[in-house]
Design a protein around this motif. Sequence first.
Motif, mmCIF file in Angstrom:
data_model
loop_
_atom_site.group_PDB
_atom_site.id
_atom_site.type_symbol
_atom_site.label_atom_id
_atom_site.label_comp_id
_atom_site.label_asym_id
_atom_site.label_seq_id
_atom_site.Cartn_x
_atom_site.Cartn_y
_atom_site.Cartn_z
ATOM 1 N N ALA A 1 -19.443 18.909 -33.757
ATOM 2 C CA ALA A 1 -20.019 19.336 -35.034
ATOM 3 C C ALA A 1 -20.454 18.128 -35.862
ATOM 4 O O ALA A 1 -21.516 18.157 -36.501
ATOM 5 C CB ALA A 1 -19.011 20.178 -35.807
ATOM 6 N N ILE A 2 -19.659 17.067 -35.843
ATOM 7 C CA ILE A 2 -20.009 15.848 -36.591
ATOM 8 C C ILE A 2 -21.285 15.237 -36.026
ATOM 9 O O ILE A 2 -22.198 14.873 -36.771
ATOM 10 C CB ILE A 2 -18.846 14.835 -36.567
ATOM 11 N N ARG A 3 -21.370 15.141 -34.696
ATOM 12 C CA ARG A 3 -22.580 14.580 -34.080
ATOM 13 C C ARG A 3 -23.804 15.449 -34.359
ATOM 14 O O ARG A 3 -24.888 14.939 -34.650
ATOM 15 C CB ARG A 3 -22.376 14.422 -32.573
ATOM 16 N N ARG A 4 -23.635 16.764 -34.305
ATOM 17 C CA ARG A 4 -24.746 17.682 -34.577
ATOM 18 C C ARG A 4 -25.238 17.538 -36.022
ATOM 19 O O ARG A 4 -26.436 17.471 -36.282
ATOM 20 C CB ARG A 4 -24.286 19.119 -34.298
ATOM 21 N N ARG B 1 -12.972 6.806 -40.266
ATOM 22 C CA ARG B 1 -12.701 6.352 -38.898
ATOM 23 C C ARG B 1 -12.933 7.472 -37.887
ATOM 24 O O ARG B 1 -13.426 7.239 -36.787
ATOM 25 C CB ARG B 1 -11.267 5.849 -38.786
ATOM 26 N N THR B 2 -12.569 8.692 -38.260
ATOM 27 C CA THR B 2 -12.787 9.830 -37.378
ATOM 28 C C THR B 2 -14.275 10.083 -37.188
ATOM 29 O O THR B 2 -14.728 10.361 -36.073
ATOM 30 C CB THR B 2 -12.107 11.087 -37.946
ATOM 31 N N VAL B 3 -15.042 9.965 -38.264
ATOM 32 C CA VAL B 3 -16.491 10.129 -38.164
ATOM 33 C C VAL B 3 -17.063 9.049 -37.257
ATOM 34 O O VAL B 3 -17.891 9.328 -36.380
ATOM 35 C CB VAL B 3 -17.155 10.082 -39.563
ATOM 36 N N ARG B 4 -16.616 7.827 -37.410
ATOM 37 C CA ARG B 4 -17.107 6.727 -36.589
ATOM 38 C C ARG B 4 -16.771 6.960 -35.120
ATOM 39 O O ARG B 4 -17.590 6.768 -34.232
ATOM 40 C CB ARG B 4 -16.492 5.411 -37.091
ATOM 41 N N LYS B 5 -15.527 7.391 -34.825
ATOM 42 C CA LYS B 5 -15.134 7.667 -33.445
ATOM 43 C C LYS B 5 -15.987 8.778 -32.845
ATOM 44 O O LYS B 5 -16.386 8.713 -31.686
ATOM 45 C CB LYS B 5 -13.660 8.083 -33.373
ATOM 46 N N ALA B 6 -16.255 9.802 -33.634
ATOM 47 C CA ALA B 6 -17.065 10.929 -33.145
ATOM 48 C C ALA B 6 -18.485 10.483 -32.842
ATOM 49 O O ALA B 6 -19.077 10.923 -31.855
ATOM 50 C CB ALA B 6 -17.081 12.050 -34.180
#
Length: 71
Positions: free
Chosen positions: A19-22, A42-47
């Motif tokens: 969902a983050i990548r989309r 950090r979670t957004v960056r990892k995704a």
Amino acid sequence: MQWNTASTVRPQQAELYAAIRRDRRGGISMRELERKHGVMWRTVRKALDSAWSETRKKLPARATALDSYSR
């Protein structure tokens, strides 16, 4: 998709990463992704950096205080 409320259930990590990548492909900024999905930067960056979410590490079984009495 608003995940910040306590009454909703968070999606699985793989679904969250997807969902983050989309949303990022849709032109949403990283800060807005943090707010929308209720995660840290950090979670957004990892995704965004990985195609798959990281697998969780298996923790070794810990001894309990009663183990010495059960033998």
